[in-house]
Scaffold this motif. Sequence first.
Motif, PDB file in Angstrom:
ATOM      1  N   MET A   1      -4.593  40.464  19.784  1.00 36.09           N
ATOM      2  CA  MET A   1      -5.484  39.596  19.145  1.00 36.09           C
ATOM      3  C   MET A   1      -5.406  37.945  19.083  1.00 36.09           C
ATOM      4  SD  MET A   1      -7.520  39.482  15.875  1.00 36.09           S
ATOM      5  CE  MET A   1      -7.184  40.370  14.357  1.00 36.09           C
ATOM      6  N   ILE A   2      -5.759  37.366  18.997  1.00 32.43           N
ATOM      7  CA  ILE A   2      -5.332  35.768  19.064  1.00 32.43           C
ATOM      8  C   ILE A   2      -5.126  35.171  17.536  1.00 32.43           C
ATOM      9  CG2 ILE A   2      -6.615  35.374  21.116  1.00 32.43           C
ATOM     10  CD1 ILE A   2      -8.614  33.439  19.048  1.00 32.43           C
ATOM     11  N   ASP A   3      -4.398  34.389  17.655  1.00 28.95           N
ATOM     12  CA  ASP A   3      -3.986  33.653  16.269  1.00 28.95           C
ATOM     13  C   ASP A   3      -4.962  32.662  15.668  1.00 28.95           C
ATOM     14  OD1 ASP A   3      -2.874  32.260  14.180  1.00 28.95           O
ATOM     15  OD2 ASP A   3      -0.706  31.969  15.329  1.00 28.95           O
ATOM     16  N   ILE A   4      -5.724  33.037  14.561  1.00 27.35           N
ATOM     17  CA  ILE A   4      -6.744  32.065  13.831  1.00 27.35           C
ATOM     18  C   ILE A   4      -6.088  32.013  12.653  1.00 27.35           C
ATOM     19  CG2 ILE A   4      -9.126  32.241  13.192  1.00 27.35           C
ATOM     20  CD1 ILE A   4      -9.601  34.212  14.818  1.00 27.35           C
ATOM     21  N   SER A   5      -6.115  30.277  12.496  1.00 27.51           N
ATOM     22  CA  SER A   5      -5.653  30.036  11.011  1.00 27.51           C
ATOM     23  C   SER A   5      -6.741  29.156  10.495  1.00 27.51           C
ATOM     24  CB  SER A   5      -4.223  29.436  11.061  1.00 27.51           C
ATOM     25  OG  SER A   5      -4.507  28.215  12.185  1.00 27.51           O
ATOM     26  N   PHE A   6      -6.561  28.959   9.065  1.00 26.18           N
ATOM     27  CA  PHE A   6      -7.724  28.224   8.524  1.00 26.18           C
ATOM     28  C   PHE A   6      -7.029  27.092   7.623  1.00 26.18           C
ATOM     29  CE2 PHE A   6      -9.558  32.141   9.026  1.00 26.18           C
ATOM     30  CZ  PHE A   6     -10.934  31.936   9.278  1.00 26.18           C
ATOM     31  N   VAL A  30     -16.432  34.008   9.837  1.00 26.76           N
ATOM     32  CA  VAL A  30     -15.808  33.027  10.733  1.00 26.76           C
ATOM     33  C   VAL A  30     -14.748  33.749  11.755  1.00 26.76           C
ATOM     34  CG1 VAL A  30     -14.868  30.686  11.199  1.00 26.76           C
ATOM     35  CG2 VAL A  30     -16.507  30.989   9.490  1.00 26.76           C
ATOM     36  N   GLN A  31     -13.941  34.111  11.197  1.00 21.85           N
ATOM     37  CA  GLN A  31     -12.667  35.064  11.928  1.00 21.85           C
ATOM     38  C   GLN A  31     -13.324  36.119  12.727  1.00 21.85           C
ATOM     39  OE1 GLN A  31     -10.096  37.170   9.416  1.00 21.85           O
ATOM     40  NE2 GLN A  31      -8.293  36.272  10.434  1.00 21.85           N
ATOM     41  N   GLU A  32     -14.296  36.813  12.403  1.00 26.07           N
ATOM     42  CA  GLU A  32     -14.930  37.867  13.264  1.00 26.07           C
ATOM     43  C   GLU A  32     -15.645  37.327  14.576  1.00 26.07           C
ATOM     44  OE1 GLU A  32     -17.042  40.364  10.533  1.00 26.07           O
ATOM     45  OE2 GLU A  32     -15.205  41.105   9.538  1.00 26.07           O
ATOM     46  N   SER A  33     -16.436  36.061  14.028  1.00 23.14           N
ATOM     47  CA  SER A  33     -17.147  35.815  14.923  1.00 23.14           C
ATOM     48  C   SER A  33     -16.340  34.888  16.286  1.00 23.14           C
ATOM     49  CB  SER A  33     -18.327  34.632  14.660  1.00 23.14           C
ATOM     50  OG  SER A  33     -17.515  33.359  14.448  1.00 23.14           O
ATOM     51  N   ILE A  34     -15.284  34.330  15.976  1.00 22.61           N
ATOM     52  CA  ILE A  34     -14.205  33.800  16.699  1.00 22.61           C
ATOM     53  C   ILE A  34     -13.489  35.048  17.530  1.00 22.61           C
ATOM     54  CG2 ILE A  34     -11.741  32.624  17.211  1.00 22.61           C
ATOM     55  CD1 ILE A  34     -12.592  30.883  14.634  1.00 22.61           C
ATOM     56  N   THR A  35     -12.941  36.140  16.891  1.00 17.73           N
ATOM     57  CA  THR A  35     -12.338  37.100  17.562  1.00 17.73           C
ATOM     58  C   THR A  35     -13.331  37.735  18.523  1.00 17.73           C
ATOM     59  OG1 THR A  35     -11.352  37.539  15.477  1.00 17.73           O
ATOM     60  CG2 THR A  35     -11.430  39.345  17.076  1.00 17.73           C
ATOM     61  N   LYS A  36     -14.728  37.842  18.074  1.00 19.02           N
ATOM     62  CA  LYS A  36     -15.556  38.357  19.104  1.00 19.02           C
ATOM     63  C   LYS A  36     -15.685  37.693  20.249  1.00 19.02           C
ATOM     64  CE  LYS A  36     -19.122  40.672  16.894  1.00 19.02           C
ATOM     65  NZ  LYS A  36     -20.431  40.873  16.163  1.00 19.02           N
ATOM     66  N   SER A  37     -15.793  36.212  20.066  1.00 18.08           N
ATOM     67  CA  SER A  37     -16.085  35.502  21.281  1.00 18.08           C
ATOM     68  C   SER A  37     -14.847  35.282  22.087  1.00 18.08           C
ATOM     69  CB  SER A  37     -17.018  34.059  20.994  1.00 18.08           C
ATOM     70  OG  SER A  37     -16.240  33.520  19.876  1.00 18.08           O
ATOM     71  N   VAL A  38     -13.726  34.966  21.752  1.00 15.84           N
ATOM     72  CA  VAL A  38     -12.693  34.542  22.237  1.00 15.84           C
ATOM     73  C   VAL A  38     -11.368  35.565  21.951  1.00 15.84           C
ATOM     74  CG1 VAL A  38     -13.212  32.316  22.525  1.00 15.84           C
ATOM     75  CG2 VAL A  38     -11.721  32.862  20.895  1.00 15.84           C
ATOM     76  N   GLY A  39     -11.578  36.493  21.313  1.00 13.16           N
ATOM     77  CA  GLY A  39     -10.237  37.327  21.065  1.00 13.16           C
ATOM     78  C   GLY A  39      -9.535  37.912  22.038  1.00 13.16           C
ATOM     79  N   SER A  40     -10.224  37.946  23.250  1.00 11.68           N
ATOM     80  CA  SER A  40      -9.321  38.602  24.249  1.00 11.68           C
ATOM     81  C   SER A  40      -9.246  37.597  25.379  1.00 11.68           C
ATOM     82  CB  SER A  40     -10.162  39.769  24.894  1.00 11.68           C
ATOM     83  OG  SER A  40     -11.367  39.244  25.445  1.00 11.68           O
ATOM     84  N   ALA A  41      -9.251  36.517  25.041  1.00  8.67           N
ATOM     85  CA  ALA A  41      -8.834  35.357  26.110  1.00  8.67           C
ATOM     86  C   ALA A  41      -7.404  35.252  26.225  1.00  8.67           C
ATOM     87  CB  ALA A  41      -9.323  33.819  25.256  1.00  8.67           C
ATOM     88  N   ARG A  42      -7.136  34.736  27.393  1.00 12.94           N
ATOM     89  CA  ARG A  42      -5.820  34.724  27.789  1.00 12.94           C
ATOM     90  C   ARG A  42      -5.649  33.882  29.023  1.00 12.94           C
ATOM     91  NH1 ARG A  42      -0.852  38.431  27.512  1.00 12.94           N
ATOM     92  NH2 ARG A  42      -2.162  40.065  26.489  1.00 12.94           N
ATOM     93  N   CYS A  43      -4.777  33.025  29.205  1.00 17.96           N
ATOM     94  CA  CYS A  43      -4.780  32.072  30.375  1.00 17.96           C
ATOM     95  C   CYS A  43      -4.376  32.931  31.584  1.00 17.96           C
ATOM     96  CB  CYS A  43      -3.520  31.040  30.059  1.00 17.96           C
ATOM     97  SG  CYS A  43      -3.243  29.810  31.351  1.00 17.96           S
ATOM     98  N   PRO A  44      -5.263  32.707  32.752  1.00 18.60           N
ATOM     99  CA  PRO A  44      -4.953  33.412  33.781  1.00 18.60           C
ATOM    100  C   PRO A  44      -3.795  32.883  34.613  1.00 18.60           C
ATOM    101  CG  PRO A  44      -6.855  31.967  34.325  1.00 18.60           C
ATOM    102  CD  PRO A  44      -6.357  31.951  32.660  1.00 18.60           C
ATOM    103  N   GLN A  48      -0.815  33.327  28.481  1.00 20.56           N
ATOM    104  CA  GLN A  48      -0.925  33.110  26.920  1.00 20.56           C
ATOM    105  C   GLN A  48      -1.922  33.151  26.292  1.00 20.56           C
ATOM    106  OE1 GLN A  48       2.367  31.621  25.661  1.00 20.56           O
ATOM    107  NE2 GLN A  48       3.216  32.415  27.449  1.00 20.56           N
ATOM    108  N   ARG A  49      -1.855  33.456  24.955  1.00 24.26           N
ATOM    109  CA  ARG A  49      -3.077  33.404  24.307  1.00 24.26           C
ATOM    110  C   ARG A  49      -3.189  32.283  23.557  1.00 24.26           C
ATOM    111  NH1 ARG A  49      -5.509  38.272  23.774  1.00 24.26           N
ATOM    112  NH2 ARG A  49      -4.219  40.167  24.540  1.00 24.26           N
ATOM    113  N   PRO A  50      -4.671  31.777  23.333  1.00 22.56           N
ATOM    114  CA  PRO A  50      -4.717  30.487  22.716  1.00 22.56           C
ATOM    115  C   PRO A  50      -4.678  30.653  21.196  1.00 22.56           C
ATOM    116  CG  PRO A  50      -6.950  31.557  23.247  1.00 22.56           C
ATOM    117  CD  PRO A  50      -5.676  32.582  23.824  1.00 22.56           C
ATOM    118  N   LYS A  51      -4.553  29.549  20.386  1.00 20.32           N
ATOM    119  CA  LYS A  51      -4.590  29.643  18.851  1.00 20.32           C
ATOM    120  C   LYS A  51      -5.703  28.822  18.621  1.00 20.32           C
ATOM    121  CE  LYS A  51       0.226  30.151  18.034  1.00 20.32           C
ATOM    122  NZ  LYS A  51       1.581  29.545  17.594  1.00 20.32           N
ATOM    123  N   VAL A  52      -6.510  29.417  17.425  1.00 23.46           N
ATOM    124  CA  VAL A  52      -7.607  28.650  16.963  1.00 23.46           C
ATOM    125  C   VAL A  52      -7.403  28.253  15.272  1.00 23.46           C
ATOM    126  CG1 VAL A  52     -10.089  28.658  16.588  1.00 23.46           C
ATOM    127  CG2 VAL A  52      -9.142  29.873  18.511  1.00 23.46           C
TER     128      VAL A  52
END
Length: 82
Positions: A1-6, A30-44, A48-52
């Motif tokens: 899971m990616i790092d999401i902070s508020f 908001v956290q759930e929708s971010i996780t759904k759209s980019v939760g599995s994102a990883r730099c090819p 590395q995983r992104p932080k939002v």
Amino acid sequence: MIDISFEINGRKVSPRNMGNALESAVLKSVQESITKSVGSARCPEHGQRPKVKVKGRNLDSLSFEVSGCCDQLIETVKKKLK
Ligand SMILES: [Zn+2]
């Protein structure tokens, strides 16, 4: 899971420590929708995983701040968040 902070109105918060149940629910969705759209994102390239960071003066004016290992990853995540 990616790092999401508020950060609301300059204060770091999380869905768990919001005093108000309604606000907590907003952050959670908001956290759930971010996780759904980019939760599995990883730099090819770097693996590395992104932080939002979700920022705003209040819950009605939230915007996303994406950080990551390189511009390519950041751009990809930003596009998906729109
Ligand atoms: Zn990268």
